[in-house]
Enzyme design. Sequence first.
Site, PDB file in Angstrom:
ATOM      1  N   LYS A  46       5.468   6.065   7.132  1.00 46.93           N
ATOM      2  CA  LYS A  46       4.917   5.190   8.169  1.00 46.93           C
ATOM      3  C   LYS A  46       6.023   4.759   9.121  1.00 46.93           C
ATOM      4  O   LYS A  46       7.152   4.513   8.699  1.00 46.93           O
ATOM      5  CB  LYS A  46       4.295   3.938   7.549  1.00 46.93           C
ATOM      6  N   HIS A  51       0.800  -1.214   0.000  1.00 49.04           N
ATOM      7  CA  HIS A  51       0.000   0.000   0.000  1.00 49.04           C
ATOM      8  C   HIS A  51       0.837   1.270   0.000  1.00 49.04           C
ATOM      9  O   HIS A  51       1.965   1.282   0.476  1.00 49.04           O
ATOM     10  CB  HIS A  51      -0.893   0.047   1.246  1.00 49.04           C
ATOM     11  N   ASP A  60      -6.755  -5.907  -1.873  1.00 49.34           N
ATOM     12  CA  ASP A  60      -5.371  -6.315  -2.097  1.00 49.34           C
ATOM     13  C   ASP A  60      -5.259  -7.371  -3.199  1.00 49.34           C
ATOM     14  O   ASP A  60      -4.264  -7.412  -3.920  1.00 49.34           O
ATOM     15  CB  ASP A  60      -4.745  -6.836  -0.806  1.00 49.34           C
ATOM     16  N   TYR A  63       0.935   1.497  13.630  1.00 50.31           N
ATOM     17  CA  TYR A  63       1.829   2.354  12.853  1.00 50.31           C
ATOM     18  C   TYR A  63       1.342   3.781  12.833  1.00 50.31           C
ATOM     19  O   TYR A  63       0.163   4.064  12.815  1.00 50.31           O
ATOM     20  CB  TYR A  63       2.047   1.815  11.442  1.00 50.31           C
TER      21      TYR A  63
END
Length: 193
Positions: free
Chosen positions: A69, A59, A168, A129
Amino acid sequence: MIATDGPVRLIEPKRFGDARGWFTEVYSEAAYDALGITCRFVQDNHSYSAPAFTLRGLHFQTPPFGQAKLVRCIRGRILDIAVDVRRGSPTYGESVAAELTAENGRQLFVPVGFAHGFVTLEPDCEVTYKVSAPYAPANDGGIAWDDPDIAFDWPLPAGTTPELSAKDAGLPRLAGWTSPFDYDGRPLTPLEI
């Protein structure tokens, strides 16, 4: 050009232990600034994956909502991956990966311009995250986890298909995709602690 805020970094925060257990600073702006990670984190995310071999990714968010991130596993074990998707990069399509566990406490910093994903290596994994931009559905994107141009060797047992979301499972491949991320002059390098 969008600043990527440095290279992909593997970070091992210090733990201070005694008979009770341990204490660690998960994030300190001053400590991360000293490492060259100067982005401002604006949101914390938390995911739970019940089955082993759940795969999330690869992603990213496109500009102007690109997300850096800072990823850590707080329960279980994952293999975390960052793939260079910056157009013009000599390491375009190459990846680095690290095992993040609740036990080792390591974190992976993934700058803007890299696709990110992970696979759980055991059941009941939790991942948290920090991100440097809020979720922007119109800028949500990704690359297929099994793209042959990336050729990442996911640690899946023979004959195992990972648990994937419908999103996904339908992500595009690098071939024919035009990256919105500019190369910042820093190629992807192996991870070091």
